[in-house]
Design an enzyme around this catalytic site. Structure first.
Site, short mmCIF file in Angstrom:
data_model
loop_
_atom_site.label_atom_id
_atom_site.label_comp_id
_atom_site.label_asym_id
_atom_site.label_seq_id
_atom_site.Cartn_x
_atom_site.Cartn_y
_atom_site.Cartn_z
N HIS A 101 38.72 -25.54 -65.75
CA HIS A 101 39.21 -24.15 -65.81
C HIS A 101 38.27 -23.26 -66.62
O HIS A 101 37.60 -23.73 -67.54
CB HIS A 101 40.66 -24.06 -66.31
CG HIS A 101 40.89 -24.28 -67.76
ND1 HIS A 101 41.93 -25.03 -68.26
CD2 HIS A 101 40.25 -23.82 -68.87
CE1 HIS A 101 41.91 -25.02 -69.57
NE2 HIS A 101 40.89 -24.30 -69.97
N ASP A 158 41.53 -14.38 -72.62
CA ASP A 158 42.89 -14.84 -72.35
C ASP A 158 43.73 -14.90 -73.62
O ASP A 158 43.21 -14.75 -74.73
CB ASP A 158 42.85 -16.21 -71.65
CG ASP A 158 41.95 -17.24 -72.35
OD1 ASP A 158 41.55 -16.98 -73.50
OD2 ASP A 158 41.66 -18.27 -71.75
N ASN A 186 39.50 -29.86 -67.07
CA ASN A 186 39.76 -29.86 -65.63
C ASN A 186 38.95 -28.79 -64.89
O ASN A 186 39.21 -28.51 -63.73
CB ASN A 186 41.27 -29.64 -65.38
CG ASN A 186 41.75 -28.29 -65.90
OD1 ASN A 186 40.97 -27.49 -66.40
ND2 ASN A 186 43.04 -28.04 -65.79
N GLU A 216 43.26 -21.94 -63.73
CA GLU A 216 43.46 -23.38 -63.56
C GLU A 216 43.15 -23.80 -62.12
O GLU A 216 43.31 -23.00 -61.20
CB GLU A 216 44.92 -23.72 -63.88
CG GLU A 216 45.34 -23.43 -65.32
CD GLU A 216 44.98 -24.56 -66.28
OE1 GLU A 216 43.95 -25.24 -66.06
OE2 GLU A 216 45.72 -24.75 -67.26
C1 GLP Z 1 41.15 -23.19 -73.51
C2 GLP Z 1 40.75 -21.73 -73.17
C3 GLP Z 1 39.41 -21.69 -72.51
C4 GLP Z 1 38.50 -22.67 -73.18
C5 GLP Z 1 38.96 -24.07 -72.87
C6 GLP Z 1 38.22 -25.17 -73.60
O1 GLP Z 1 42.40 -23.56 -73.09
N1 GLP Z 1 41.68 -21.00 -72.38
O2 GLP Z 1 38.91 -20.36 -72.54
O3 GLP Z 1 37.20 -22.53 -72.73
O4 GLP Z 1 40.35 -24.21 -72.96
O5 GLP Z 1 38.60 -25.26 -74.92
P1 GLP Z 1 37.78 -26.10 -75.99
O6 GLP Z 1 36.54 -25.34 -76.25
O7 GLP Z 1 38.68 -26.16 -77.20
O8 GLP Z 1 37.53 -27.43 -75.39
#
Ligand code: GLP
Length: 239
Positions: A138, A67, A136, A143
Protein backbone atom coordinates in the site's frame (compact mmCIF):
# COMPACT_ATOMS: atom_id res chain seq x y z
CA UNK A 1 11.91 5.15 -12.33
CA UNK A 2 15.30 5.52 -10.73
CA UNK A 3 16.27 3.01 -8.07
CA UNK A 4 19.10 3.53 -5.64
CA UNK A 5 20.21 0.78 -3.28
CA UNK A 6 22.10 1.96 -0.21
CA UNK A 7 23.76 0.11 2.63
CA UNK A 8 21.34 0.68 5.47
CA UNK A 9 18.61 2.81 7.04
CA UNK A 10 21.02 5.63 7.95
CA UNK A 11 22.30 6.03 4.38
CA UNK A 12 18.79 5.81 2.98
CA UNK A 13 17.62 8.52 5.39
CA UNK A 14 20.50 10.87 4.53
CA UNK A 15 19.97 10.44 0.79
CA UNK A 16 16.22 11.01 1.15
CA UNK A 17 16.70 14.13 3.27
CA UNK A 18 19.18 15.52 0.73
CA UNK A 19 16.58 15.27 -2.05
CA UNK A 20 14.02 17.10 0.10
CA UNK A 21 16.58 19.78 1.05
CA UNK A 22 17.49 20.29 -2.62
CA UNK A 23 13.82 20.66 -3.51
CA UNK A 24 13.41 23.42 -0.93
CA UNK A 25 16.68 25.10 -1.94
CA UNK A 26 15.50 25.17 -5.56
CA UNK A 27 12.06 26.42 -4.57
CA UNK A 28 11.74 27.92 -1.08
CA UNK A 29 7.94 27.91 -1.52
CA UNK A 30 7.82 24.21 -2.34
CA UNK A 31 4.81 22.07 -1.47
CA UNK A 32 6.14 18.94 0.25
CA UNK A 33 3.97 15.84 0.40
CA UNK A 34 4.92 14.05 3.60
CA UNK A 35 4.49 10.57 5.02
CA UNK A 36 4.41 8.97 8.45
CA UNK A 37 5.50 5.58 9.77
CA UNK A 38 8.85 4.31 11.00
CA UNK A 39 10.49 4.67 7.58
CA UNK A 40 10.66 8.50 7.29
CA UNK A 41 11.61 9.17 10.94
CA UNK A 42 15.32 9.17 10.02
CA UNK A 43 14.72 11.57 7.13
CA UNK A 44 12.99 14.00 9.48
CA UNK A 45 15.88 13.76 11.96
CA UNK A 46 18.37 14.62 9.19
CA UNK A 47 16.16 17.53 8.01
CA UNK A 48 16.12 18.87 11.57
CA UNK A 49 19.94 18.65 11.66
CA UNK A 50 20.14 20.48 8.33
CA UNK A 51 17.77 23.14 9.64
CA UNK A 52 19.89 23.59 12.79
CA UNK A 53 22.98 23.94 10.57
CA UNK A 54 21.23 26.66 8.53
CA UNK A 55 21.08 24.48 5.43
CA UNK A 56 17.32 24.50 4.98
CA UNK A 57 14.63 27.08 5.62
CA UNK A 58 11.02 25.95 5.99
CA UNK A 59 9.53 29.42 6.48
CA UNK A 60 7.82 29.49 3.07
CA UNK A 61 7.25 25.74 2.70
CA UNK A 62 3.78 24.19 2.67
CA UNK A 63 3.25 20.54 3.61
CA UNK A 64 0.46 18.11 2.77
CA UNK A 65 0.41 14.76 4.51
CA UNK A 66 -0.76 11.61 2.81
CA UNK A 67 -3.18 10.23 5.33
CA UNK A 68 -4.66 10.06 8.82
CA UNK A 69 -6.53 7.47 10.85
CA UNK A 70 -10.27 7.99 11.21
CA UNK A 71 -11.69 8.53 13.70
CA UNK A 72 -8.85 10.00 15.73
CA UNK A 73 -8.28 13.31 17.52
CA UNK A 74 -5.30 15.33 16.21
CA UNK A 75 -4.02 15.52 19.81
CA UNK A 76 -4.01 11.71 20.16
CA UNK A 77 -0.41 10.49 20.47
CA UNK A 78 -1.07 7.91 17.73
CA UNK A 79 -2.48 10.39 15.22
CA UNK A 80 -0.41 11.25 12.19
CA UNK A 81 -0.85 14.95 13.05
CA UNK A 82 0.81 14.24 16.40
CA UNK A 83 3.57 12.25 14.67
CA UNK A 84 4.35 15.14 12.30
CA UNK A 85 4.39 17.72 15.11
CA UNK A 86 6.74 15.51 17.13
CA UNK A 87 9.15 14.46 14.39
CA UNK A 88 9.29 17.58 12.23
CA UNK A 89 6.93 20.54 12.59
CA UNK A 90 7.82 21.50 16.17
CA UNK A 91 11.55 21.20 15.41
CA UNK A 92 11.85 23.51 12.39
CA UNK A 93 10.61 26.96 11.34
CA UNK A 94 7.58 25.82 9.37
CA UNK A 95 4.47 27.96 9.85
CA UNK A 96 1.76 25.92 11.59
CA UNK A 97 -0.86 27.29 9.17
CA UNK A 98 1.18 25.91 6.25
CA UNK A 99 1.00 22.32 7.51
CA UNK A 100 -1.86 20.11 6.36
CA UNK A 101 -2.95 16.67 7.54
CA UNK A 102 -6.44 15.27 6.88
CA UNK A 103 -8.67 15.86 9.92
CA UNK A 104 -9.25 12.44 11.46
CA UNK A 105 -11.90 13.88 13.79
CA UNK A 106 -14.06 15.41 11.06
CA UNK A 107 -17.78 14.94 11.74
CA UNK A 108 -18.28 14.18 8.05
CA UNK A 109 -15.23 12.26 6.72
CA UNK A 110 -16.51 12.30 3.13
CA UNK A 111 -16.75 16.10 3.25
CA UNK A 112 -13.27 16.24 4.78
CA UNK A 113 -11.90 14.06 1.96
CA UNK A 114 -13.43 16.45 -0.58
CA UNK A 115 -12.03 19.49 1.25
CA UNK A 116 -8.58 17.91 1.34
CA UNK A 117 -8.55 17.07 -2.36
CA UNK A 118 -9.65 20.64 -3.17
CA UNK A 119 -6.83 21.93 -0.99
CA UNK A 120 -4.32 19.76 -2.87
CA UNK A 121 -5.68 21.02 -6.19
CA UNK A 122 -5.49 24.64 -5.03
CA UNK A 123 -1.83 24.12 -4.12
CA UNK A 124 -1.14 22.49 -7.50
CA UNK A 125 -0.38 19.17 -5.72
CA UNK A 126 3.02 18.35 -4.21
CA UNK A 127 6.31 19.38 -5.79
CA UNK A 128 7.81 16.36 -4.07
CA UNK A 129 5.82 13.54 -2.49
CA UNK A 130 7.63 11.40 0.07
CA UNK A 131 6.28 7.86 0.38
CA UNK A 132 6.87 4.76 2.44
CA UNK A 133 5.28 1.45 1.52
CA UNK A 134 3.17 -1.01 3.48
CA UNK A 135 4.22 -4.65 3.67
CA UNK A 136 1.28 -5.42 1.36
CA UNK A 137 2.34 -2.76 -1.16
CA UNK A 138 0.00 0.00 0.00
CA UNK A 139 0.97 3.64 -0.50
CA UNK A 140 -0.67 6.19 1.76
CA UNK A 141 -3.59 4.00 2.83
CA UNK A 142 -4.43 2.87 -0.68
CA UNK A 143 -4.80 -0.79 0.18
CA UNK A 144 -4.63 -3.67 -2.33
CA UNK A 145 -8.08 -4.11 -3.90
CA UNK A 146 -9.85 -4.91 -7.15
CA UNK A 147 -10.19 -1.17 -7.76
CA UNK A 148 -8.39 1.86 -6.34
CA UNK A 149 -9.73 5.37 -5.70
CA UNK A 150 -8.31 8.29 -7.61
CA UNK A 151 -8.81 11.05 -5.05
CA UNK A 152 -8.77 11.55 -1.28
CA UNK A 153 -11.26 9.21 0.38
CA UNK A 154 -12.20 7.27 3.50
CA UNK A 155 -10.99 3.67 3.38
CA UNK A 156 -11.21 0.59 5.59
CA UNK A 157 -7.80 -0.80 6.60
CA UNK A 158 -6.87 -4.36 5.62
CA UNK A 159 -5.96 -7.14 8.05
CA UNK A 160 -2.29 -6.82 7.03
CA UNK A 161 -2.21 -3.11 7.88
CA UNK A 162 -4.16 -3.57 11.12
CA UNK A 163 -1.67 -6.25 12.17
CA UNK A 164 1.36 -4.14 11.20
CA UNK A 165 0.16 -0.93 12.88
CA UNK A 166 -1.70 -2.25 15.94
CA UNK A 167 1.65 -2.58 17.78
CA UNK A 168 1.51 1.20 18.29
CA UNK A 169 -1.93 1.07 19.93
CA UNK A 170 -0.80 -0.69 23.10
CA UNK A 171 -3.72 0.28 25.34
CA UNK A 172 -6.71 0.15 22.96
CA UNK A 173 -8.08 -0.99 19.65
CA UNK A 174 -6.78 0.97 16.67
CA UNK A 175 -9.07 2.84 14.26
CA UNK A 176 -10.14 0.55 11.41
CA UNK A 177 -10.50 3.29 8.81
CA UNK A 178 -8.39 6.13 7.46
CA UNK A 179 -8.57 9.20 5.24
CA UNK A 180 -5.98 8.97 2.49
CA UNK A 181 -4.91 10.73 -0.65
CA UNK A 182 -5.96 8.60 -3.61
CA UNK A 183 -3.75 7.23 -6.35
CA UNK A 184 -4.23 10.26 -8.60
CA UNK A 185 -3.69 12.68 -5.71
CA UNK A 186 -0.30 11.00 -5.23
CA UNK A 187 0.60 10.59 -8.89
CA UNK A 188 -0.10 14.28 -9.59
CA UNK A 189 2.98 15.17 -7.53
CA UNK A 190 5.74 16.55 -9.77
CA UNK A 191 8.28 14.22 -8.23
CA UNK A 192 7.94 11.13 -6.04
CA UNK A 193 10.48 9.80 -3.56
CA UNK A 194 9.73 6.38 -2.10
CA UNK A 195 11.81 4.96 0.73
CA UNK A 196 11.88 1.32 1.80
CA UNK A 197 13.95 -0.22 4.56
CA UNK A 198 14.16 -3.75 5.91
CA UNK A 199 13.31 -7.27 4.84
CA UNK A 200 9.58 -6.84 5.50
CA UNK A 201 9.40 -4.45 2.50
CA UNK A 202 11.18 -6.80 0.11
CA UNK A 203 8.02 -8.40 -1.32
CA UNK A 204 6.56 -4.98 -2.21
CA UNK A 205 9.83 -3.78 -3.78
CA UNK A 206 10.20 -7.04 -5.70
CA UNK A 207 6.67 -6.58 -7.14
CA UNK A 208 7.57 -3.03 -8.20
CA UNK A 209 10.73 -4.23 -9.94
CA UNK A 210 8.79 -6.91 -11.83
CA UNK A 211 7.31 -4.08 -13.86
CA UNK A 212 3.65 -5.15 -13.87
CA UNK A 213 1.00 -2.67 -12.69
CA UNK A 214 -1.68 -4.15 -10.45
CA UNK A 215 -4.35 -2.70 -8.15
CA UNK A 216 -3.49 -5.63 -5.86
CA UNK A 217 -0.11 -3.97 -5.26
CA UNK A 218 -0.64 -0.19 -5.30
CA UNK A 219 3.09 0.66 -5.22
CA UNK A 220 3.31 -0.64 -8.81
CA UNK A 221 1.38 2.42 -10.02
CA UNK A 222 4.57 4.41 -9.43
CA UNK A 223 5.80 2.82 -12.67
CA UNK A 224 3.47 5.29 -14.43
CA UNK A 225 5.14 8.35 -12.90
CA UNK A 226 7.69 10.21 -15.06
CA UNK A 227 9.88 11.37 -12.15
CA UNK A 228 10.00 8.76 -9.43
CA UNK A 229 13.03 7.88 -7.30
CA UNK A 230 13.06 4.79 -5.09
CA UNK A 231 15.70 4.54 -2.39
CA UNK A 232 15.98 1.15 -0.67
CA UNK A 233 18.40 -0.28 1.77
CA UNK A 234 19.98 -3.64 0.95
CA UNK A 235 17.58 -5.58 3.15
CA UNK A 236 14.54 -4.22 1.30
CA UNK A 237 16.16 -4.79 -2.08
CA UNK A 238 17.62 -8.23 -1.50
CA UNK A 239 15.21 -9.66 1.07
C1 GLP B 1 1.46 3.22 7.18
C2 GLP B 1 1.18 4.51 6.38
C3 GLP B 1 2.00 4.55 5.13
C4 GLP B 1 3.38 4.03 5.43
C5 GLP B 1 3.29 2.56 5.70
C6 GLP B 1 4.59 1.92 6.16
O1 GLP B 1 0.35 2.52 7.56
N1 GLP B 1 -0.18 4.75 6.06
O2 GLP B 1 2.01 5.87 4.62
O3 GLP B 1 4.22 4.23 4.35
O4 GLP B 1 2.21 2.22 6.53
O5 GLP B 1 4.89 2.22 7.47
P1 GLP B 1 6.31 1.97 8.12
O6 GLP B 1 7.22 2.96 7.52
O7 GLP B 1 6.11 2.16 9.59
O8 GLP B 1 6.69 0.57 7.77
Amino acid sequence: MKIQVLKDYGEMSRAGAEIIAETVRDNPRAVLGLATGATPEGVYDVLVEKYAAGEIDFSEVTTVNLDEYCPIEPSDDQSYRYFMEKHLFSRVNIRPENTNVPMGNAADPAAEAKRYEELLASLGYADLQLLGVGQNGHIGFNEPAAALFAETHLTPLTESTLAANSIYFTDRAMPTEALTMGMASILRAKRILLLASGKSKHAAIARLLEGEISTECPITFLLLHPNCTVICDRAAYEG
